[in-house]
Design a protein around this motif. Structure first.
Motif, PDB file in Angstrom:
ATOM      1  N   LEU A   1       0.837  -1.198   0.000  1.00 45.04           N
ATOM      2  CA  LEU A   1       0.000   0.000   0.000  1.00 45.04           C
ATOM      3  C   LEU A   1       0.877   1.255   0.000  1.00 45.04           C
ATOM      4  N   GLY A   2       1.882   1.257   0.873  1.00 43.79           N
ATOM      5  CA  GLY A   2       2.759   2.426   0.965  1.00 43.79           C
ATOM      6  C   GLY A   2       3.532   2.658  -0.317  1.00 43.79           C
ATOM      7  N   ASP A   3       4.029   1.566  -0.909  1.00 48.28           N
ATOM      8  CA  ASP A   3       4.766   1.681  -2.171  1.00 48.28           C
ATOM      9  C   ASP A   3       3.889   2.281  -3.258  1.00 48.28           C
ATOM     10  N   GLY A   4       2.644   1.774  -3.337  1.00 46.67           N
ATOM     11  CA  GLY A   4       1.715   2.276  -4.342  1.00 46.67           C
ATOM     12  C   GLY A   4       1.413   3.746  -4.120  1.00 46.67           C
ATOM     13  N   LEU A   5       1.221   4.129  -2.860  1.00 46.46           N
ATOM     14  CA  LEU A   5       0.928   5.528  -2.538  1.00 46.46           C
ATOM     15  C   LEU A   5       2.094   6.420  -2.917  1.00 46.46           C
ATOM     16  N   ARG A   6       3.320   5.928  -2.645  1.00 51.25           N
ATOM     17  CA  ARG A   6       4.494   6.743  -2.951  1.00 51.25           C
ATOM     18  C   ARG A   6       4.611   6.960  -4.457  1.00 51.25           C
ATOM     19  N   ASP A   7       4.408   5.856  -5.209  1.00 57.32           N
ATOM     20  CA  ASP A   7       4.478   5.980  -6.666  1.00 57.32           C
ATOM     21  C   ASP A   7       3.402   6.919  -7.182  1.00 57.32           C
ATOM     22  N   ALA A   8       2.189   6.799  -6.609  1.00 57.34           N
ATOM     23  CA  ALA A   8       1.083   7.626  -7.083  1.00 57.34           C
ATOM     24  C   ALA A   8       1.290   9.082  -6.699  1.00 57.34           C
ATOM     25  N   ALA A   9       1.921   9.307  -5.555  1.00 53.32           N
ATOM     26  CA  ALA A   9       2.096  10.678  -5.086  1.00 53.32           C
ATOM     27  C   ALA A   9       3.152  11.406  -5.895  1.00 53.32           C
ATOM     28  N   ASP A  10       4.115  10.673  -6.412  1.00 47.58           N
ATOM     29  CA  ASP A  10       5.237  11.324  -7.074  1.00 47.58           C
ATOM     30  C   ASP A  10       5.509  10.685  -8.432  1.00 47.58           C
ATOM     31  N   PRO A  11       4.775  11.115  -9.466  1.00 48.93           N
ATOM     32  CA  PRO A  11       4.945  10.491 -10.767  1.00 48.93           C
ATOM     33  C   PRO A  11       6.321  10.778 -11.367  1.00 48.93           C
ATOM     34  N   HIS A  12       7.014  11.809 -10.860  1.00 52.63           N
ATOM     35  CA  HIS A  12       8.316  12.145 -11.443  1.00 52.63           C
ATOM     36  C   HIS A  12       9.419  11.270 -10.904  1.00 52.63           C
ATOM     37  N   ALA A  13       9.112  10.481  -9.875  1.00 56.82           N
ATOM     38  CA  ALA A  13      10.164   9.693  -9.240  1.00 56.82           C
ATOM     39  C   ALA A  13      10.711   8.637 -10.185  1.00 56.82           C
ATOM     40  N   HIS A  14       9.923   8.294 -11.232  1.00 54.73           N
ATOM     41  CA  HIS A  14      10.407   7.208 -12.090  1.00 54.73           C
ATOM     42  C   HIS A  14      10.774   7.708 -13.472  1.00 54.73           C
TER      43      HIS A  14
END
Lengths: 327, 370
Positions: free
Chosen positions: B357-370
């Motif tokens: 859940l946390g991983d998904g939230l982090r990815d969703a919160a910051d689309p520029h991270a990838h």
């Protein structure tokens, strides 16, 4: 470089002072001192408690002095290698902690090496073959490794050992070697036992390192310099090892700083579960029995170990990366 | 929805909606979310979900093995859906005199949903007697996950244990968050000397091995404290060490946001300081904080489990997963009753779900991270 190391060493002084003060406060937090417990134990067993004797004991151990004096007595002893007296074991703390701290160090360092040995190739593989079956497999394994606490893994392993192999997987030595003096055969016996706690302890660290390595390398793989090297005709393997991996390795080294505290931390509880002759079980006993100097010695040494580990990782990082050196 | 319509709604979608859309694409995170909600629901309605009272002991049912549910019952009229378990008989080996449970094929204990069983007080004040699953006759006992040393139902104990374990995670994170936002915010906002000092403190705490420190702090607690006091103190101890990671996230985001052009634009537009912080900076911070918090909860749960497992956390009448695992501490009890390890599976599932859940939230919160 010499100046950098010197500066860091200088910075460590106040750090260690802070560690020692915190540890001392921690062991003094306990309500009541050892003498009080001793008196309670005497009273419980029906013996008469002589107030004069208790006062004499307090005086002998310096427990009647103000805290700052007690701290000074303790820390100046520690610097000279005298860690105080263990009330529980009725002998100097130094005699008790030597081998146990040594084995804790051996376990932590070998686990760190194991973590690297596993995480480096798998991390590189996962990055180069992104979204392959292997990548997914290791990702899943990594998540599980992060989710299952080490001591639980130890318990499960113990169950498997008992029910399938009918043997106890605990301990670091076979019975004949437990109290034997150090010899080559004993070292070999240690090696034969060490891998079990090493693998258990290293799993979660390896899992997160794989993720870090994979992400770092992925960042590098699409840089223009990689294309240039490839265009110049470097073989794929040489290219990988010589450039992107070296750059990606950077944060890898800095992980010693945070992996080592976790390892020492994890080793305490795992040692209690697997009954390893490391610092963990004795520390727990000392804490439960309010054996303050013994607990204090372990806490101090463990914290020093991780602080020194952080320093080492900083120095290694500076060696590897000139940008940090000249900052 | 047609392509054009999708594009139109996306263009005007709020930040929260965009995050949610990105989050939904992350399949593992959705699984994590579902499992997490389920787990917290179980904890909330423990009295109803648990088939029995977790403290009911029965000296004649010590270490009763788990019973498997059979869903289809073979009757003279053919198979029909009627879940049951086979009852067990306690038999003594005539030679060794060792006691062992053997399945009794002749006696079936039928189960039903919403069975009327022992009365309980939900949350301490709502009386009820309906349990999600239970035996049809309430005198019967069913041990779906076996029984412990005192003949108590392990399943019910795990369900009730989730209360302490899961709530310590939430409560501990709230305290950590308070500390983390205060110190991280101060550090990132003032910079300079404050930042230097806070960073050194964080470095100091991070370089210490946590479990020995926790143990030392927990060892100070008197053993005869009421369970509630121990519970709160343990939570406080765990979060005193756990806030550093959150402070780092807050500070890092604060620092990088400060130099973003939209913040400069707001400043040039003459926005007041609080308006810049609360209207412009905080919205882009919250998603990161939520992600960091979600990833911190499992750490808290693991910490409580470890402490209670070692006997320095919650004390016996109180139930938590760690306290339950304490029963499985030695080889003998594991060999005799391996199901005592099951609270560990509950810990692993929870931590895994929260991590996804946390991983998904982090990815969703910051689309520029990838």
């Amino acid at each position: 470089m010499g100046r950098f190391i010197f500066r860091r060493l200088l910075g460590m002084g106040p750090f260690l002072l802070l560690v020692s003060i915190s540890v001392f406060m921690l062991i003094k937090l306990t309500p009541g001192d050892f003498v009080q417990n001793y008196a309670a134990a005497l009273a419980a067993s029906g013996e008469t408690v002589d107030d004069a004797m208790l006062a004499a004991m307090r005086q002998r151990y310096g427990l009647d002095q103000p805290l700052i004096v007690q701290y000074w007595d303790w820390i100046s002893g520690v610097v000279r290698g005298d860690f105080g007296y263990s009330f529980q074991w009725q002998q100097p703390v130094v005699n008790l902690i030597g081998e146990r701290m040594g084995l804790t160090l051996v376990l932590s360092v070998s686990t760190l090496l194991f973590t690297w040995a596993v995480a480096l190739p798998i991390g590189v593989y996962s990055a180069v073959r992104r979204y392959s079956f292997g990548d997914y497999f290791f990702t899943l394994l990594g998540f599980i490794g992060l989710a299952v606490p080490g001591f639980l893994l130890g318990l499960v392993l113990m169950y498997v050992g008992v029910s399938v192999f009918h043997s106890d997987v605990g301990g670091l030595f076979s019975p004949p070697f437990i109290d034997a003096p150090w010899s080559l055969a004993r070292v070999r016996d240690l090696m034969a036992h060490l891998w079990i706690p090493m693998v258990i302890l290293g799993t979660s660290g390896a899992a997160s390192l794989i993720r870090i390595m994979r992400a770092n390398l992925l960042d590098q793989l699409h840089q223009p310099y990689v294309d240039t090297a490839r265009a110049k005709g470097l073989s794929e393997f040489t290219l990988l090892v010589r450039y992107p991996i070296r750059v990606a390795l950077n944060p890898f080294v800095s992980t010693i700083g945070w992996v080592l505290p976790n390892l020492v931390s994890g080793s305490v509880i795992l040692s209690i579960v697997l009954n390893l002759p490391t610092a963990g079980p004795l520390l727990l006993q000392a804490l439960l029995g309010q054996d303050q100097y013994l607990a204090g010695a372990f806490l101090l040494l463990m914290c020093t170990l991780t602080v020194v580990g952080t320093l080492l990782s900083d120095i290694l990082l500076a060696l590897l990366d000139p940008r940090i050196r000249f900052q | 929805m047609s392509m054009a319509a999708t594009r139109d709604t996306l263009a005007t979608a709020s930040q929260a909606r965009l995050t949610w859309l990105r989050f939904r694409r992350h399949r593992l995170a959705m699984v994590g979310l579902t499992v997490t909600i389920l787990l917290y629901a179980i904890a909330l309605f423990a009295e109803f979900v648990a088939p029995f009272n977790p403290d009911d002991s029965n000296a004649r049912l010590v270490f009763h093995p788990p019973q498997t549910i059979h869903f289809l019952d073979r009757t003279p009229d053919g198979l029909r859906f009627h879940p049951y378990v086979n009852a067990f008989l306690l038999k003594r080996d005539p030679v060794t005199l060792a006691a062992a449970y053997v399945p009794d094929a002749n006696r079936k204990v039928y189960l039903r949903f919403f069975a009327s069983g022992e009365p309980y007080l939900m949350w301490g004040f709502i009386p009820g007697r309906i349990h999600l699953v239970g035996p049809e006759h309430k005198e019967d006992t069913v041990f779906l996950l076996g029984a412990d040393r005192q003949g108590r139902d392990v399943l019910s104990r795990i369900i009730f244990g989730s209360r302490a374990s899961l709530s310590i995670g939430l409560l501990g994170v709230s305290i950590s968050l308070l500390l983390g936002i205060t110190f991280g915010g101060l550090s990132g906002y003032y910079g300079g000397r404050t930042d230097w000092a806070v960073q050194r403190v964080i470095e100091f705490i991070l370089s210490l091995p946590t479990i020995p420190i926790w143990l030392a702090l927990a060892a100070v607690l008197p053993k005869d404290w009421p369970p509630m006091a121990t519970y709160f103190t343990i939570t406080l101890i765990i979060s005193l060490i756990g806030w550093t990671e959150l402070a780092r996230v807050v500070r890092g985001r604060f620092l990088s946001l400060r130099s973003e052009s939209f913040v400069t634009a707001a400043w040039l537009d003459g926005c007041s300081q609080p308006r810049i912080i609360f209207r412009h900076m905080l919205p882009s911070l919250t998603s990161h904080i939520i992600a960091a918090v979600t990833l911190a909860i499992p750490q808290m749960i693991l910490a409580e489990t470890a402490l209670s497992f070692l006997g320095l956390g919650l004390q016996p009448p109180a139930i938590s997963w760690g306290a339950l695992l304490k029963e499985a501490q030695n080889v003998q009890s594991i060999a005799q009753a391996p199901w005592l390890l099951l609270p560990g599976a509950a810990v692993a599932i929870t931590v895994l779900a929260l991590n996804f859940l946390g991983d998904g939230l982090r990815d969703a919160a910051d689309p520029h991270a990838h």
